[in-house]
Design a protein around this motif. Structure first.
Motif, PDB file in Angstrom:
ATOM      1  N   ALA A  78     -42.217 -59.160  27.848  1.00  0.00           N
ATOM      2  CA  ALA A  78     -42.674 -59.250  26.877  1.00  0.00           C
ATOM      3  C   ALA A  78     -44.189 -59.273  26.476  1.00  0.00           C
ATOM      4  CB  ALA A  78     -41.948 -60.360  25.978  1.00  0.00           C
ATOM      5  N   GLU A  79     -44.656 -59.914  27.686  1.00  0.00           N
ATOM      6  CA  GLU A  79     -46.122 -60.077  27.893  1.00  0.00           C
ATOM      7  C   GLU A  79     -46.843 -59.348  29.273  1.00  0.00           C
ATOM      8  OE1 GLU A  79     -46.955 -64.309  27.751  1.00  0.00           O
ATOM      9  OE2 GLU A  79     -46.011 -64.543  25.872  1.00  0.00           O
ATOM     10  N   ALA A  80     -46.445 -58.064  28.945  1.00  0.00           N
ATOM     11  CA  ALA A  80     -46.727 -57.435  30.389  1.00  0.00           C
ATOM     12  C   ALA A  80     -48.260 -57.348  30.467  1.00  0.00           C
ATOM     13  CB  ALA A  80     -46.235 -55.958  30.471  1.00  0.00           C
ATOM     14  N   ARG A  81     -49.203 -57.260  29.444  1.00  0.00           N
ATOM     15  CA  ARG A  81     -50.585 -57.454  29.843  1.00  0.00           C
ATOM     16  C   ARG A  81     -50.976 -58.339  30.516  1.00  0.00           C
ATOM     17  NH1 ARG A  81     -54.859 -55.253  27.349  1.00  0.00           N
ATOM     18  NH2 ARG A  81     -53.759 -53.801  26.060  1.00  0.00           N
ATOM     19  N   ARG A  82     -50.665 -59.344  30.487  1.00  0.00           N
ATOM     20  CA  ARG A  82     -51.089 -60.598  31.406  1.00  0.00           C
ATOM     21  C   ARG A  82     -50.941 -60.214  32.764  1.00  0.00           C
ATOM     22  NH1 ARG A  82     -46.871 -65.069  30.582  1.00  0.00           N
ATOM     23  NH2 ARG A  82     -48.164 -65.890  32.344  1.00  0.00           N
ATOM     24  N   TYR A  83     -50.093 -59.391  33.438  1.00  0.00           N
ATOM     25  CA  TYR A  83     -50.087 -59.094  34.738  1.00  0.00           C
ATOM     26  C   TYR A  83     -50.849 -57.687  35.076  1.00  0.00           C
ATOM     27  CZ  TYR A  83     -46.224 -62.164  34.614  1.00  0.00           C
ATOM     28  OH  TYR A  83     -45.510 -63.400  34.121  1.00  0.00           O
ATOM     29  N   VAL A  84     -51.739 -57.118  34.014  1.00  0.00           N
ATOM     30  CA  VAL A  84     -52.467 -55.849  34.272  1.00  0.00           C
ATOM     31  C   VAL A  84     -53.862 -56.192  34.711  1.00  0.00           C
ATOM     32  CG1 VAL A  84     -53.347 -53.806  33.263  1.00  0.00           C
ATOM     33  CG2 VAL A  84     -50.992 -54.568  32.546  1.00  0.00           C
ATOM     34  N   THR A  85     -54.378 -55.531  35.756  1.00  0.00           N
ATOM     35  CA  THR A  85     -55.666 -55.863  36.402  1.00  0.00           C
ATOM     36  C   THR A  85     -56.501 -54.538  36.167  1.00  0.00           C
ATOM     37  OG1 THR A  85     -55.005 -54.791  38.608  1.00  0.00           O
ATOM     38  CG2 THR A  85     -54.930 -57.251  38.412  1.00  0.00           C
ATOM     39  N   ALA A  86     -55.794 -53.298  35.848  1.00  0.00           N
ATOM     40  CA  ALA A  86     -56.670 -52.086  35.493  1.00  0.00           C
ATOM     41  C   ALA A  86     -55.660 -51.010  34.978  1.00  0.00           C
ATOM     42  CB  ALA A  86     -57.543 -51.424  36.557  1.00  0.00           C
ATOM     43  N   TYR A  87     -56.042 -50.022  34.243  1.00  0.00           N
ATOM     44  CA  TYR A  87     -55.257 -48.953  33.837  1.00  0.00           C
ATOM     45  C   TYR A  87     -56.322 -47.587  33.673  1.00  0.00           C
ATOM     46  CZ  TYR A  87     -56.270 -50.058  28.957  1.00  0.00           C
ATOM     47  OH  TYR A  87     -56.962 -50.173  27.847  1.00  0.00           O
ATOM     48  N   ASN A 112     -51.955 -44.650  34.471  1.00  0.00           N
ATOM     49  CA  ASN A 112     -51.659 -45.259  35.655  1.00  0.00           C
ATOM     50  C   ASN A 112     -52.207 -46.601  35.790  1.00  0.00           C
ATOM     51  OD1 ASN A 112     -51.396 -44.490  38.605  1.00  0.00           O
ATOM     52  ND2 ASN A 112     -53.115 -45.501  38.919  1.00  0.00           N
ATOM     53  N   ILE A 113     -51.238 -47.364  36.087  1.00  0.00           N
ATOM     54  CA  ILE A 113     -51.618 -48.925  35.670  1.00  0.00           C
ATOM     55  C   ILE A 113     -51.308 -49.657  36.853  1.00  0.00           C
ATOM     56  CG2 ILE A 113     -50.550 -51.058  34.288  1.00  0.00           C
ATOM     57  CD1 ILE A 113     -48.846 -48.801  32.780  1.00  0.00           C
ATOM     58  N   ARG A 114     -52.381 -50.646  37.192  1.00  0.00           N
ATOM     59  CA  ARG A 114     -52.476 -51.329  38.367  1.00  0.00           C
ATOM     60  C   ARG A 114     -51.908 -52.943  38.010  1.00  0.00           C
ATOM     61  NH1 ARG A 114     -52.152 -51.596  43.897  1.00  0.00           N
ATOM     62  NH2 ARG A 114     -52.838 -53.791  44.727  1.00  0.00           N
ATOM     63  N   TYR A 115     -51.143 -53.649  38.559  1.00  0.00           N
ATOM     64  CA  TYR A 115     -50.776 -54.982  38.273  1.00  0.00           C
ATOM     65  C   TYR A 115     -51.114 -56.033  39.392  1.00  0.00           C
ATOM     66  CZ  TYR A 115     -47.734 -52.840  34.802  1.00  0.00           C
ATOM     67  OH  TYR A 115     -47.195 -52.017  33.791  1.00  0.00           O
ATOM     68  N   SER A 116     -51.439 -57.149  39.040  1.00  0.00           N
ATOM     69  CA  SER A 116     -51.813 -58.316  40.132  1.00  0.00           C
ATOM     70  C   SER A 116     -50.840 -58.519  41.210  1.00  0.00           C
ATOM     71  CB  SER A 116     -52.294 -59.428  39.190  1.00  0.00           C
ATOM     72  OG  SER A 116     -52.429 -60.670  40.078  1.00  0.00           O
ATOM     73  N   GLU A 117     -51.158 -58.518  42.204  1.00  0.00           N
ATOM     74  CA  GLU A 117     -50.214 -58.639  43.201  1.00  0.00           C
ATOM     75  C   GLU A 117     -49.741 -60.007  43.352  1.00  0.00           C
ATOM     76  OE1 GLU A 117     -50.134 -58.327  48.257  1.00  0.00           O
ATOM     77  OE2 GLU A 117     -51.471 -56.972  47.073  1.00  0.00           O
ATOM     78  N   LEU A 118     -50.791 -60.861  43.297  1.00  0.00           N
ATOM     79  CA  LEU A 118     -50.481 -62.477  43.250  1.00  0.00           C
ATOM     80  C   LEU A 118     -49.512 -62.991  42.404  1.00  0.00           C
ATOM     81  CD1 LEU A 118     -51.085 -65.145  44.414  1.00  0.00           C
ATOM     82  CD2 LEU A 118     -53.160 -65.343  43.030  1.00  0.00           C
ATOM     83  N   SER A 119     -49.769 -62.194  40.980  1.00  0.00           N
ATOM     84  CA  SER A 119     -49.230 -62.738  39.848  1.00  0.00           C
ATOM     85  C   SER A 119     -47.690 -62.266  39.772  1.00  0.00           C
ATOM     86  CB  SER A 119     -49.872 -62.163  38.650  1.00  0.00           C
ATOM     87  OG  SER A 119     -50.886 -62.721  38.397  1.00  0.00           O
ATOM     88  N   ILE A 120     -47.396 -61.225  40.324  1.00  0.00           N
ATOM     89  CA  ILE A 120     -45.966 -60.580  40.472  1.00  0.00           C
ATOM     90  C   ILE A 120     -45.431 -60.977  41.637  1.00  0.00           C
ATOM     91  CG2 ILE A 120     -44.768 -58.517  41.242  1.00  0.00           C
ATOM     92  CD1 ILE A 120     -45.938 -58.282  38.464  1.00  0.00           C
ATOM     93  N   ASP A 121     -46.042 -61.549  42.747  1.00  0.00           N
ATOM     94  CA  ASP A 121     -45.431 -62.363  43.888  1.00  0.00           C
ATOM     95  C   ASP A 121     -44.989 -63.457  43.289  1.00  0.00           C
ATOM     96  OD1 ASP A 121     -45.431 -60.123  45.357  1.00  0.00           O
ATOM     97  OD2 ASP A 121     -47.229 -61.044  46.687  1.00  0.00           O
ATOM     98  N   GLN A 122     -45.869 -64.217  42.622  1.00  0.00           N
ATOM     99  CA  GLN A 122     -45.180 -65.639  42.163  1.00  0.00           C
ATOM    100  C   GLN A 122     -44.415 -65.624  41.086  1.00  0.00           C
ATOM    101  OE1 GLN A 122     -49.191 -67.027  40.255  1.00  0.00           O
ATOM    102  NE2 GLN A 122     -50.024 -67.921  42.303  1.00  0.00           N
ATOM    103  N   LEU A 123     -44.220 -64.494  40.269  1.00  0.00           N
ATOM    104  CA  LEU A 123     -43.178 -64.387  39.408  1.00  0.00           C
ATOM    105  C   LEU A 123     -41.743 -64.123  40.092  1.00  0.00           C
ATOM    106  CD1 LEU A 123     -42.020 -63.908  36.439  1.00  0.00           C
ATOM    107  CD2 LEU A 123     -42.818 -61.414  36.667  1.00  0.00           C
ATOM    108  N   VAL A 124     -42.044 -63.244  41.000  1.00  0.00           N
ATOM    109  CA  VAL A 124     -40.898 -63.120  41.831  1.00  0.00           C
ATOM    110  C   VAL A 124     -40.075 -64.394  42.565  1.00  0.00           C
ATOM    111  CG1 VAL A 124     -39.706 -61.651  43.797  1.00  0.00           C
ATOM    112  CG2 VAL A 124     -41.213 -60.445  42.196  1.00  0.00           C
ATOM    113  N   ARG A 125     -41.076 -65.142  43.140  1.00  0.00           N
ATOM    114  CA  ARG A 125     -40.782 -66.153  43.723  1.00  0.00           C
ATOM    115  C   ARG A 125     -40.236 -67.446  42.894  1.00  0.00           C
ATOM    116  NH1 ARG A 125     -42.390 -66.449  49.178  1.00  0.00           N
ATOM    117  NH2 ARG A 125     -43.412 -64.624  49.771  1.00  0.00           N
TER     118      ARG A 125
END
Length: 361
Positions: A78-87, A112-125
Protein backbone atom coordinates in the motif's frame (compact mmCIF):
# COMPACT_ATOMS: atom_id res chain seq x y z
CA UNK A 1 12.25 -41.03 -14.61
CA UNK A 2 14.10 -44.01 -13.11
CA UNK A 3 15.37 -45.21 -16.48
CA UNK A 4 16.75 -41.86 -17.60
CA UNK A 5 20.37 -42.69 -16.69
CA UNK A 6 20.22 -45.97 -18.62
CA UNK A 7 18.59 -44.34 -21.62
CA UNK A 8 21.14 -41.57 -21.55
CA UNK A 9 23.99 -44.11 -21.67
CA UNK A 10 22.38 -45.94 -24.58
CA UNK A 11 21.84 -42.79 -26.62
CA UNK A 12 25.10 -41.04 -25.81
CA UNK A 13 27.12 -42.87 -28.51
CA UNK A 14 24.73 -41.51 -31.14
CA UNK A 15 26.03 -38.04 -30.41
CA UNK A 16 29.73 -38.77 -30.18
CA UNK A 17 31.77 -36.32 -32.19
CA UNK A 18 29.15 -33.57 -32.23
CA UNK A 19 30.25 -30.10 -31.28
CA UNK A 20 30.19 -29.15 -27.63
CA UNK A 21 29.71 -25.68 -26.25
CA UNK A 22 31.64 -23.69 -23.68
CA UNK A 23 30.15 -23.87 -20.20
CA UNK A 24 27.20 -21.51 -20.10
CA UNK A 25 27.24 -18.76 -17.50
CA UNK A 26 24.04 -17.61 -15.87
CA UNK A 27 23.18 -14.05 -16.89
CA UNK A 28 23.03 -11.43 -14.18
CA UNK A 29 19.44 -10.91 -13.07
CA UNK A 30 18.32 -7.72 -11.37
CA UNK A 31 15.88 -8.96 -8.74
CA UNK A 32 15.03 -5.45 -7.59
CA UNK A 33 13.85 -3.99 -10.87
CA UNK A 34 10.43 -4.31 -12.50
CA UNK A 35 8.94 -3.27 -15.85
CA UNK A 36 5.24 -2.44 -15.65
CA UNK A 37 3.04 -1.45 -18.63
CA UNK A 38 1.13 1.84 -18.11
CA UNK A 39 -1.55 3.63 -20.10
CA UNK A 40 -0.04 7.08 -19.57
CA UNK A 41 2.23 9.13 -17.34
CA UNK A 42 -0.46 10.33 -14.96
CA UNK A 43 0.07 10.26 -11.19
CA UNK A 44 -2.67 7.66 -10.75
CA UNK A 45 -1.18 5.32 -13.37
CA UNK A 46 2.26 5.70 -11.87
CA UNK A 47 1.09 4.94 -8.31
CA UNK A 48 -0.67 1.80 -9.52
CA UNK A 49 2.48 0.75 -11.38
CA UNK A 50 4.69 1.27 -8.31
CA UNK A 51 2.46 -1.11 -6.36
CA UNK A 52 2.40 -3.71 -9.15
CA UNK A 53 6.17 -3.42 -9.54
CA UNK A 54 6.77 -4.01 -5.82
CA UNK A 55 4.55 -7.08 -5.97
CA UNK A 56 6.55 -8.40 -8.93
CA UNK A 57 9.83 -7.82 -7.10
CA UNK A 58 8.60 -9.62 -3.99
CA UNK A 59 7.61 -12.62 -6.11
CA UNK A 60 10.96 -12.52 -7.91
CA UNK A 61 13.05 -12.26 -4.72
CA UNK A 62 11.16 -14.98 -2.84
CA UNK A 63 10.46 -17.24 -5.83
CA UNK A 64 6.92 -17.70 -4.49
CA UNK A 65 3.99 -16.72 -6.74
CA UNK A 66 1.68 -16.91 -3.70
CA UNK A 67 3.72 -14.64 -1.45
CA UNK A 68 1.23 -11.77 -1.76
CA UNK A 69 -1.41 -13.86 0.00
CA UNK A 70 0.56 -13.05 3.15
CA UNK A 71 -1.51 -10.24 4.67
CA UNK A 72 1.55 -8.96 6.54
CA UNK A 73 2.69 -7.48 3.24
CA UNK A 74 -0.45 -5.40 2.72
CA UNK A 75 1.04 -2.37 4.44
CA UNK A 76 4.20 -2.50 2.33
CA UNK A 77 2.39 -2.79 -1.01
CA UNK A 78 0.00 0.00 0.00
CA UNK A 79 3.02 2.28 0.49
CA UNK A 80 5.11 1.00 -2.40
CA UNK A 81 6.64 4.42 -3.08
CA UNK A 82 8.71 4.09 0.12
CA UNK A 83 10.70 1.28 -1.49
CA UNK A 84 11.37 3.02 -4.83
CA UNK A 85 14.79 4.46 -5.59
CA UNK A 86 14.31 5.43 -9.26
CA UNK A 87 11.94 5.08 -12.21
CA UNK A 88 11.77 6.03 -15.87
CA UNK A 89 9.37 5.63 -18.79
CA UNK A 90 10.13 3.67 -21.93
CA UNK A 91 8.43 2.52 -25.10
CA UNK A 92 7.06 -0.98 -24.83
CA UNK A 93 5.23 -3.67 -26.77
CA UNK A 94 3.61 -6.27 -24.53
CA UNK A 95 3.79 -9.75 -26.13
CA UNK A 96 1.21 -11.04 -23.65
CA UNK A 97 -1.53 -8.87 -25.19
CA UNK A 98 -1.32 -10.30 -28.71
CA UNK A 99 -4.70 -11.84 -29.55
CA UNK A 100 -3.22 -14.39 -31.97
CA UNK A 101 0.28 -15.53 -32.84
CA UNK A 102 1.69 -13.38 -35.60
CA UNK A 103 -0.55 -10.43 -34.78
CA UNK A 104 1.36 -7.20 -34.32
CA UNK A 105 1.70 -6.08 -30.71
CA UNK A 106 0.52 -2.54 -30.08
CA UNK A 107 3.04 0.18 -29.33
CA UNK A 108 2.67 1.30 -25.76
CA UNK A 109 4.50 2.55 -22.71
CA UNK A 110 5.96 1.03 -19.58
CA UNK A 111 7.62 2.30 -16.45
CA UNK A 112 10.92 0.79 -15.39
CA UNK A 113 11.13 0.88 -11.59
CA UNK A 114 14.11 0.31 -9.32
CA UNK A 115 13.49 -0.70 -5.69
CA UNK A 116 15.83 -0.53 -2.71
CA UNK A 117 17.65 -3.84 -2.27
CA UNK A 118 18.29 -3.14 1.42
CA UNK A 119 14.66 -2.22 2.16
CA UNK A 120 13.27 -5.23 0.29
CA UNK A 121 15.67 -7.61 2.03
CA UNK A 122 14.72 -6.15 5.42
CA UNK A 123 11.04 -6.59 4.58
CA UNK A 124 11.51 -10.20 3.51
CA UNK A 125 13.53 -11.07 6.62
CA UNK A 126 11.19 -9.26 8.98
CA UNK A 127 8.31 -11.43 7.84
CA UNK A 128 10.41 -14.61 7.58
CA UNK A 129 9.67 -15.08 3.89
CA UNK A 130 11.70 -17.50 1.82
CA UNK A 131 14.63 -16.16 -0.19
CA UNK A 132 15.63 -17.53 -3.56
CA UNK A 133 19.31 -16.51 -3.87
CA UNK A 134 20.28 -14.48 -6.92
CA UNK A 135 22.86 -17.15 -7.80
CA UNK A 136 20.35 -19.16 -9.81
CA UNK A 137 21.00 -22.06 -12.20
CA UNK A 138 20.40 -21.66 -15.91
CA UNK A 139 17.19 -23.20 -17.24
CA UNK A 140 17.26 -24.54 -20.80
CA UNK A 141 13.78 -24.25 -22.34
CA UNK A 142 11.97 -25.36 -25.48
CA UNK A 143 8.43 -24.76 -26.70
CA UNK A 144 7.11 -26.87 -29.57
CA UNK A 145 3.75 -26.02 -31.15
CA UNK A 146 1.68 -28.28 -33.38
CA UNK A 147 0.12 -26.08 -36.03
CA UNK A 148 -2.50 -27.56 -38.40
CA UNK A 149 -0.85 -25.91 -41.41
CA UNK A 150 2.85 -25.73 -40.51
CA UNK A 151 3.06 -28.90 -38.44
CA UNK A 152 5.24 -29.17 -35.37
CA UNK A 153 7.70 -26.33 -34.97
CA UNK A 154 9.92 -24.93 -32.26
CA UNK A 155 9.14 -21.49 -30.92
CA UNK A 156 11.99 -19.12 -31.85
CA UNK A 157 12.42 -15.42 -32.52
CA UNK A 158 11.82 -16.14 -36.21
CA UNK A 159 9.02 -18.67 -35.80
CA UNK A 160 6.18 -17.63 -33.46
CA UNK A 161 7.99 -14.48 -32.25
CA UNK A 162 5.17 -13.37 -29.90
CA UNK A 163 5.34 -16.65 -28.00
CA UNK A 164 9.13 -16.42 -27.90
CA UNK A 165 8.99 -12.87 -26.50
CA UNK A 166 6.32 -13.89 -23.98
CA UNK A 167 8.53 -16.69 -22.65
CA UNK A 168 11.50 -14.34 -22.27
CA UNK A 169 9.45 -11.69 -20.49
CA UNK A 170 7.74 -14.13 -18.13
CA UNK A 171 11.03 -15.78 -17.17
CA UNK A 172 12.59 -12.36 -16.59
CA UNK A 173 9.66 -11.36 -14.37
CA UNK A 174 10.32 -14.43 -12.23
CA UNK A 175 14.07 -13.98 -12.15
CA UNK A 176 14.78 -17.26 -13.92
CA UNK A 177 18.02 -17.26 -15.99
CA UNK A 178 16.66 -18.52 -19.31
CA UNK A 179 18.88 -20.30 -21.82
CA UNK A 180 17.47 -20.72 -25.33
CA UNK A 181 18.76 -23.49 -27.62
CA UNK A 182 20.80 -22.34 -30.60
CA UNK A 183 18.82 -24.61 -32.95
CA UNK A 184 22.00 -25.12 -34.94
CA UNK A 185 23.08 -28.24 -36.84
CA UNK A 186 24.17 -30.08 -33.70
CA UNK A 187 20.88 -29.32 -31.97
CA UNK A 188 18.88 -30.51 -34.96
CA UNK A 189 20.86 -33.77 -35.10
CA UNK A 190 20.26 -34.39 -31.42
CA UNK A 191 16.60 -33.38 -31.16
CA UNK A 192 13.87 -33.05 -33.79
CA UNK A 193 10.47 -31.43 -33.35
CA UNK A 194 8.84 -34.86 -33.24
CA UNK A 195 11.23 -36.07 -30.55
CA UNK A 196 10.69 -32.92 -28.53
CA UNK A 197 6.90 -33.34 -28.86
CA UNK A 198 7.25 -36.92 -27.57
CA UNK A 199 9.27 -35.71 -24.56
CA UNK A 200 12.14 -37.98 -25.59
CA UNK A 201 14.07 -37.62 -22.35
CA UNK A 202 17.29 -39.23 -23.49
CA UNK A 203 17.64 -36.73 -26.32
CA UNK A 204 16.45 -33.75 -24.24
CA UNK A 205 19.01 -34.63 -21.58
CA UNK A 206 21.72 -35.02 -24.23
CA UNK A 207 21.06 -31.49 -25.48
CA UNK A 208 21.08 -30.23 -21.88
CA UNK A 209 24.47 -31.91 -21.43
CA UNK A 210 25.71 -30.11 -24.51
CA UNK A 211 24.76 -26.78 -22.92
CA UNK A 212 26.12 -27.95 -19.54
CA UNK A 213 22.92 -27.22 -17.58
CA UNK A 214 21.32 -29.24 -14.80
CA UNK A 215 17.72 -28.13 -15.41
CA UNK A 216 15.51 -28.02 -18.48
CA UNK A 217 11.89 -27.30 -19.35
CA UNK A 218 9.78 -28.18 -22.37
CA UNK A 219 6.23 -27.28 -23.35
CA UNK A 220 4.22 -28.86 -26.16
CA UNK A 221 1.08 -27.00 -27.19
CA UNK A 222 -1.70 -27.10 -29.75
CA UNK A 223 -4.97 -25.32 -30.43
CA UNK A 224 -8.06 -27.54 -30.21
CA UNK A 225 -11.08 -27.44 -32.52
CA UNK A 226 -12.92 -25.36 -29.89
CA UNK A 227 -10.21 -22.67 -29.98
CA UNK A 228 -8.72 -23.60 -26.61
CA UNK A 229 -4.98 -23.94 -26.23
CA UNK A 230 -3.92 -27.19 -24.60
CA UNK A 231 -0.45 -28.02 -23.42
CA UNK A 232 1.71 -30.34 -21.38
CA UNK A 233 5.04 -29.39 -19.89
CA UNK A 234 7.90 -31.31 -18.37
CA UNK A 235 10.40 -29.81 -15.94
CA UNK A 236 13.60 -31.72 -15.18
CA UNK A 237 15.67 -30.41 -12.26
CA UNK A 238 18.91 -32.26 -11.65
CA UNK A 239 17.36 -35.47 -12.98
CA UNK A 240 14.02 -35.21 -11.17
CA UNK A 241 10.93 -34.86 -13.38
CA UNK A 242 7.69 -32.97 -12.93
CA UNK A 243 4.98 -33.42 -15.57
CA UNK A 244 1.88 -31.18 -15.82
CA UNK A 245 -0.89 -30.22 -18.23
CA UNK A 246 -3.03 -27.11 -18.62
CA UNK A 247 -5.66 -25.48 -20.85
CA UNK A 248 -6.21 -21.77 -21.53
CA UNK A 249 -7.64 -19.50 -24.23
CA UNK A 250 -4.31 -18.25 -25.65
CA UNK A 251 -0.75 -19.41 -26.16
CA UNK A 252 0.78 -16.61 -24.03
CA UNK A 253 -1.51 -17.59 -21.13
CA UNK A 254 -0.45 -21.20 -21.58
CA UNK A 255 3.19 -20.14 -21.34
CA UNK A 256 2.39 -17.94 -18.32
CA UNK A 257 0.78 -20.84 -16.48
CA UNK A 258 3.80 -23.03 -17.15
CA UNK A 259 6.34 -20.38 -16.10
CA UNK A 260 4.49 -19.65 -12.85
CA UNK A 261 4.42 -23.29 -11.77
CA UNK A 262 7.92 -24.10 -13.03
CA UNK A 263 9.50 -21.09 -11.31
CA UNK A 264 7.75 -22.00 -8.04
CA UNK A 265 9.08 -25.54 -8.39
CA UNK A 266 12.63 -24.34 -8.99
CA UNK A 267 12.50 -21.90 -6.09
CA UNK A 268 11.19 -24.56 -3.72
CA UNK A 269 14.39 -26.51 -4.39
CA UNK A 270 16.88 -23.69 -4.02
CA UNK A 271 15.24 -21.19 -1.65
CA UNK A 272 15.69 -20.95 2.11
CA UNK A 273 13.98 -19.21 5.01
CA UNK A 274 16.32 -16.93 7.00
CA UNK A 275 17.05 -18.32 10.46
CA UNK A 276 18.10 -16.57 13.64
CA UNK A 277 20.66 -19.31 14.29
CA UNK A 278 23.14 -19.99 11.50
CA UNK A 279 24.82 -23.33 10.79
CA UNK A 280 28.58 -23.62 10.61
CA UNK A 281 30.56 -25.90 8.32
CA UNK A 282 34.20 -26.24 7.37
CA UNK A 283 35.17 -26.03 3.71
CA UNK A 284 38.67 -27.04 2.62
CA UNK A 285 39.92 -25.54 -0.62
CA UNK A 286 42.86 -27.08 -2.45
CA UNK A 287 45.09 -25.49 -5.07
CA UNK A 288 45.23 -22.08 -3.38
CA UNK A 289 48.76 -21.28 -4.53
CA UNK A 290 48.91 -17.53 -4.07
CA UNK A 291 47.18 -14.54 -2.52
CA UNK A 292 45.25 -13.81 -5.70
CA UNK A 293 43.63 -17.26 -5.64
CA UNK A 294 42.85 -16.83 -1.95
CA UNK A 295 41.16 -13.47 -2.51
CA UNK A 296 39.20 -14.75 -5.52
CA UNK A 297 37.80 -17.83 -3.82
CA UNK A 298 37.02 -16.20 -0.47
CA UNK A 299 35.45 -13.23 -2.24
CA UNK A 300 33.29 -15.57 -4.29
CA UNK A 301 32.11 -17.58 -1.28
CA UNK A 302 31.43 -14.44 0.77
CA UNK A 303 29.27 -13.10 -2.06
CA UNK A 304 26.87 -16.06 -1.92
CA UNK A 305 23.63 -15.04 -0.23
CA UNK A 306 23.30 -17.87 2.31
CA UNK A 307 26.75 -16.99 3.75
CA UNK A 308 26.66 -14.91 6.91
CA UNK A 309 30.31 -15.00 7.96
CA UNK A 310 33.55 -16.53 6.74
CA UNK A 311 36.76 -17.04 8.70
CA UNK A 312 40.04 -18.84 8.00
CA UNK A 313 40.34 -21.99 10.13
CA UNK A 314 43.75 -23.21 8.91
CA UNK A 315 46.35 -22.89 6.14
CA UNK A 316 48.43 -25.91 5.11
CA UNK A 317 50.63 -25.63 2.01
CA UNK A 318 48.18 -25.00 -0.86
CA UNK A 319 45.13 -25.88 1.28
CA UNK A 320 42.94 -23.38 3.11
CA UNK A 321 40.23 -24.33 5.58
CA UNK A 322 37.32 -21.92 5.97
CA UNK A 323 34.69 -21.83 8.70
CA UNK A 324 31.53 -20.69 6.97
CA UNK A 325 28.37 -19.68 8.80
CA UNK A 326 25.29 -20.17 6.58
CA UNK A 327 21.57 -19.52 6.69
CA UNK A 328 19.28 -22.38 5.75
CA UNK A 329 20.43 -25.86 4.84
CA UNK A 330 24.10 -26.50 4.13
CA UNK A 331 23.02 -28.29 0.93
CA UNK A 332 21.98 -24.94 -0.58
CA UNK A 333 25.48 -23.48 -0.27
CA UNK A 334 27.13 -26.73 -1.33
CA UNK A 335 24.94 -26.84 -4.43
CA UNK A 336 26.07 -23.34 -5.37
CA UNK A 337 29.71 -24.37 -5.04
CA UNK A 338 29.21 -27.56 -7.05
CA UNK A 339 27.58 -25.66 -9.92
CA UNK A 340 30.51 -23.26 -10.30
CA UNK A 341 32.84 -24.28 -13.13
CA UNK A 342 35.93 -23.21 -11.15
CA UNK A 343 35.26 -25.63 -8.30
CA UNK A 344 35.59 -29.42 -8.22
CA UNK A 345 34.47 -31.44 -5.21
CA UNK A 346 36.90 -33.88 -3.62
CA UNK A 347 36.36 -36.70 -1.13
CA UNK A 348 36.54 -35.65 2.51
CA UNK A 349 37.21 -38.09 5.34
CA UNK A 350 35.61 -35.95 8.07
CA UNK A 351 31.91 -35.28 8.72
CA UNK A 352 30.74 -31.70 8.34
CA UNK A 353 33.95 -31.01 6.42
CA UNK A 354 33.71 -30.46 2.68
CA UNK A 355 36.66 -30.47 0.33
CA UNK A 356 36.91 -28.68 -3.00
CA UNK A 357 39.62 -27.86 -5.50
CA UNK A 358 39.83 -24.35 -6.94
CA UNK A 359 40.72 -23.97 -10.61
CA UNK A 360 42.33 -20.62 -11.23
CA UNK A 361 41.44 -18.82 -14.48
Amino acid sequence: MKNIALLKNLVAPLFAGLFTLPIAAAPLIDLYEALVPVADQSDAARERALKVGLEKVLIKVTGDSQVLLNTQLDGATAEARRYVTAYSYTGYRDPLTASTEGAATRAGMAINIRYSELSIDQLVRRHQLQIWPAERPLLLAWIVVDDPAAGKQFVTGEQLPNADAALSQLMSDRGVPLLRPMFDLSDSQMLSEEQAWAFDQARLTAVADRYDVDSWLILRAYRSATGQWRGAWLLNVEGEDSLHSLTTDSLPKLIAGMVTAAADKLASRYAYVPQDVARELVIQLDNINDYRAYREVTGFIESLEPVRTLAVDYVDADRVGLRVSVEGEAALLLGMLRRDSRITERLSDRPEHYRFSWRQP
